[in-house]
Design a protein around this motif. Structure first.
Motif, PDB file in Angstrom:
ATOM      1  N   ASP A  63      20.340 -78.287  26.065  1.00 21.36           N
ATOM      2  CA  ASP A  63      20.549 -78.884  27.377  1.00 21.36           C
ATOM      3  C   ASP A  63      20.629 -77.795  28.435  1.00 21.36           C
ATOM      4  O   ASP A  63      21.167 -76.709  28.196  1.00 21.36           O
ATOM      5  CB  ASP A  63      21.853 -79.696  27.393  1.00 21.36           C
ATOM      6  CG  ASP A  63      21.775 -80.917  26.499  1.00 21.36           C
ATOM      7  OD1 ASP A  63      20.647 -81.398  26.279  1.00 21.36           O
ATOM      8  OD2 ASP A  63      22.826 -81.373  26.026  1.00 21.36           O
ATOM      9  N   ARG A  64      20.071 -78.100  29.605  1.00 19.73           N
ATOM     10  CA  ARG A  64      20.156 -77.140  30.704  1.00 19.73           C
ATOM     11  C   ARG A  64      21.592 -77.040  31.181  1.00 19.73           C
ATOM     12  O   ARG A  64      22.302 -78.045  31.249  1.00 19.73           O
ATOM     13  CB  ARG A  64      19.247 -77.566  31.854  1.00 19.73           C
ATOM     14  CG  ARG A  64      19.087 -76.494  32.926  1.00 19.73           C
ATOM     15  CD  ARG A  64      18.034 -76.890  33.933  1.00 19.73           C
ATOM     16  NE  ARG A  64      18.510 -77.941  34.808  1.00 19.73           N
ATOM     17  CZ  ARG A  64      19.242 -77.725  35.902  1.00 19.73           C
ATOM     18  NH1 ARG A  64      19.576 -76.484  36.226  1.00 19.73           N
ATOM     19  NH2 ARG A  64      19.626 -78.726  36.654  1.00 19.73           N
ATOM     20  N   ARG A  65      22.014 -75.819  31.496  1.00 15.16           N
ATOM     21  CA  ARG A  65      23.391 -75.594  31.934  1.00 15.16           C
ATOM     22  C   ARG A  65      23.423 -74.984  33.322  1.00 15.16           C
ATOM     23  O   ARG A  65      22.479 -74.318  33.738  1.00 15.16           O
ATOM     24  CB  ARG A  65      24.123 -74.681  30.947  1.00 15.16           C
ATOM     25  CG  ARG A  65      24.277 -75.315  29.578  1.00 15.16           C
ATOM     26  CD  ARG A  65      25.324 -74.614  28.755  1.00 15.16           C
ATOM     27  NE  ARG A  65      25.590 -75.317  27.511  1.00 15.16           N
ATOM     28  CZ  ARG A  65      26.754 -75.311  26.883  1.00 15.16           C
ATOM     29  NH1 ARG A  65      27.760 -74.627  27.386  1.00 15.16           N
ATOM     30  NH2 ARG A  65      26.926 -75.970  25.760  1.00 15.16           N
ATOM     31  N   ASP A 129      32.064 -73.714  26.694  1.00 17.73           N
ATOM     32  CA  ASP A 129      31.655 -72.333  26.928  1.00 17.73           C
ATOM     33  C   ASP A 129      32.891 -71.505  27.255  1.00 17.73           C
ATOM     34  O   ASP A 129      33.872 -72.025  27.798  1.00 17.73           O
ATOM     35  CB  ASP A 129      30.645 -72.255  28.074  1.00 17.73           C
ATOM     36  CG  ASP A 129      29.976 -70.890  28.167  1.00 17.73           C
ATOM     37  OD1 ASP A 129      29.975 -70.162  27.158  1.00 17.73           O
ATOM     38  OD2 ASP A 129      29.455 -70.553  29.244  1.00 17.73           O
ATOM     39  N   THR A 130      32.852 -70.218  26.935  1.00 12.18           N
ATOM     40  CA  THR A 130      33.932 -69.290  27.265  1.00 12.18           C
ATOM     41  C   THR A 130      33.328 -68.007  27.812  1.00 12.18           C
ATOM     42  O   THR A 130      32.365 -67.480  27.253  1.00 12.18           O
ATOM     43  CB  THR A 130      34.799 -68.976  26.028  1.00 12.18           C
ATOM     44  OG1 THR A 130      35.377 -70.194  25.545  1.00 12.18           O
ATOM     45  CG2 THR A 130      35.909 -68.004  26.381  1.00 12.18           C
ATOM     46  N   SER A 131      33.901 -67.508  28.895  1.00 18.52           N
ATOM     47  CA  SER A 131      33.392 -66.299  29.533  1.00 18.52           C
ATOM     48  C   SER A 131      33.833 -65.065  28.765  1.00 18.52           C
ATOM     49  O   SER A 131      34.699 -65.118  27.885  1.00 18.52           O
ATOM     50  CB  SER A 131      33.914 -66.204  30.970  1.00 18.52           C
ATOM     51  OG  SER A 131      35.294 -65.852  30.970  1.00 18.52           O
ATOM     52  N   GLY A 132      33.253 -63.941  29.132  1.00 20.68           N
ATOM     53  CA  GLY A 132      33.766 -62.664  28.670  1.00 20.68           C
ATOM     54  C   GLY A 132      34.980 -62.277  29.497  1.00 20.68           C
ATOM     55  O   GLY A 132      35.397 -63.007  30.408  1.00 20.68           O
ATOM     56  N   GLU A 144      28.115 -69.093  30.862  1.00 19.93           N
ATOM     57  CA  GLU A 144      26.791 -69.721  30.780  1.00 19.93           C
ATOM     58  C   GLU A 144      26.823 -71.049  31.503  1.00 19.93           C
ATOM     59  O   GLU A 144      25.838 -71.463  32.097  1.00 19.93           O
ATOM     60  CB  GLU A 144      26.398 -69.896  29.321  1.00 19.93           C
ATOM     61  CG  GLU A 144      25.027 -70.521  29.115  1.00 19.93           C
ATOM     62  CD  GLU A 144      24.689 -70.700  27.649  1.00 19.93           C
ATOM     63  OE1 GLU A 144      23.803 -71.513  27.348  1.00 19.93           O
ATOM     64  OE2 GLU A 144      25.307 -70.023  26.804  1.00 19.93           O
ATOM     65  N   GLY A 145      27.980 -71.720  31.462  1.00 17.26           N
ATOM     66  CA  GLY A 145      28.161 -72.868  32.333  1.00 17.26           C
ATOM     67  C   GLY A 145      28.390 -74.182  31.637  1.00 17.26           C
ATOM     68  O   GLY A 145      28.731 -74.264  30.457  1.00 17.26           O
TER      69      GLY A 145
END
Length: 387
Positions: A63-65, A129-132, A144-145
């Protein structure tokens, strides 16, 4: 004497015209390709054509994020930095930098939480999702969103990680008069403003994360006194307890988006469920019961900062409303301000935070029938949910 050709010797052929030469080259290429194709067809070792199978396995494209980015910050450290900013010896009349979530502001640099991470949490609690780790010097994060469906809201949960630090001590040393931000434990904090993929990017998001030197530490002290039992900030932040602690900070009207975080005093609050505590501040060490950054809690009081903590025990009604009333009348400041109520279908367990902004009453605007309508500004990058 002129020379003559020997008898029986053929004359050299006349050169071909460019048109005839090109036709000859094309004919040679075509015959070569035809021979290659026929040779391949005649070769018994050539692979057979693929068989079409209606049940052959296939894989869906992901899926587009929509990417989500911004700054992770400690709102309590932001205010503490603002009120404790040392005077400039070269310009004693100059005030502190503005408490605004704008790049270039030293208050942002001091309040940003380096090393923290952000998880994007879906409606059913799933992490998509999880950020750095948030990067110095501004505490920037990037994920990534979220799936590009504008009808589905998501929440941001800022989480501590190894190496977390607040205050940029190397850039704002104590010997120059900067009050240090206490190095205390921080806890996962859910920002209660939902976001949805209403644009191609979700920009300038500001998830908050809080530690023990602010409201959590002040609440732990007051609740311990009220109940006669030892209550720690870690137990208040423990999501497995089923308890919810929502921190609601009402700020003065912001001139630019929701970037300016000036406290708004004289705002009374009332809730339909749970217990409200006013969170206030005085210079650290003024009296017992303060945290390391000077915060303290008042059961049932009114905060001079517009800052409140709502504690909801397991089993309490999930849907609740917190109403706010500006008790100050000041014509020059345009007060009393209007403060929209805070409504939520259910608070997440553990610690959550939200920024609320008072609004000045707007005078009626007379419409000009001859004025051409202007298109509304596009705030899709803020990712406010539709409806």
């Amino acid at each position: 004497m002129p020379r003559h050709h020997a008898a029986g010797r053929a004359h050299p052929p006349a050169p071909l015209s460019p048109q005839r030469n090109a036709m000859k080259v094309r004919s040679l290429i075509a015959s070569t390709l035809s021979a290659a194709v026929l040779s391949a067809c005649a070769d018994s070792s050539a692979p057979p054509p693929p068989k079409l199978d209606a049940e052959a396995p296939y894989t869906d494209l992901p899926d587009r994020r929509v990417p989500v980015s911004g700054v992770i910050f400690d709102p309590e450290a932001m205010f503490y930095t603002f009120v404790m900013w040392p005077p400039d010896p070269e310009d004693p009349e100059a005030g502190p930098p503005l408490p605004a979530l704008l790049y270039g502001m030293p208050t942002v640099m001091r309040a940003s939480v380096w090393g923290a991470q952000v998880s994007m949490v879906g409606p059913t609690g799933e992490v998509v999702d999880t950020s750095g780790p948030a990067m110095p010097p501004w505490g920037n994060f990037q994920t990534e969103g979220i799936p590009s469906d504008p009808t589905v809201p998501y929440l941001m949960r800022a989480e501590p990680a190894p190496g977390l630090s607040v205050g940029a001590a190397d850039m704002f040393p104590e010997e120059e008069g900067h009050a240090p931000i206490p190095a205390v434990p921080y806890y996962a904090t859910t920002s209660l403003r939902p976001i949805a993929a209403t644009g191609t990017q979700c920009l300038i998001q500001s998830p908050a994360i809080v530690g023990e030197a602010g409201a959590l530490g002040a609440l732990a002290q007051v609740i311990s006194e009220e109940t006669g039992t030892s209550v720690s900030p870690a137990s208040l932040a423990d999501a497995s307890s089923g308890r919810s602690v929502a921190l609601l900070w009402v700020y003065s009207p912001s001139p630019v988006l929701d970037a300016f975080l000036f406290p708004s005093g004289d705002i009374a609050a009332e809730t339909t469920a749970g217990t409200l505590y006013a969170i206030d501040w005085a210079p650290p060490g003024s009296f017992p019961g303060q945290t390391e950054m000077g915060y303290f809690a008042i059961p049932g009081g009114m905060s001079s900062l517009g800052y409140y903590a709502l504690v909801v025990q397991p089993g309490a009604p999930s849907a609740l409303t917190v109403s706010f009333v500006d008790t100050l009348e000041d014509e020059e400041e345009g007060r009393p301000w209007e403060v929209p109520p805070f409504f939520v279908e259910g608070l997440p367990p553990g610690v959550s935070f939200t920024r609320l902004f008072a609004m000045e009453a707007s005078p009626p605007v007379e419409e000009n029938p001859y004025e051409e309508p202007a298109p509304p500004p596009d705030f899709g990058f803020l990712c406010y949910p539709e409806g």
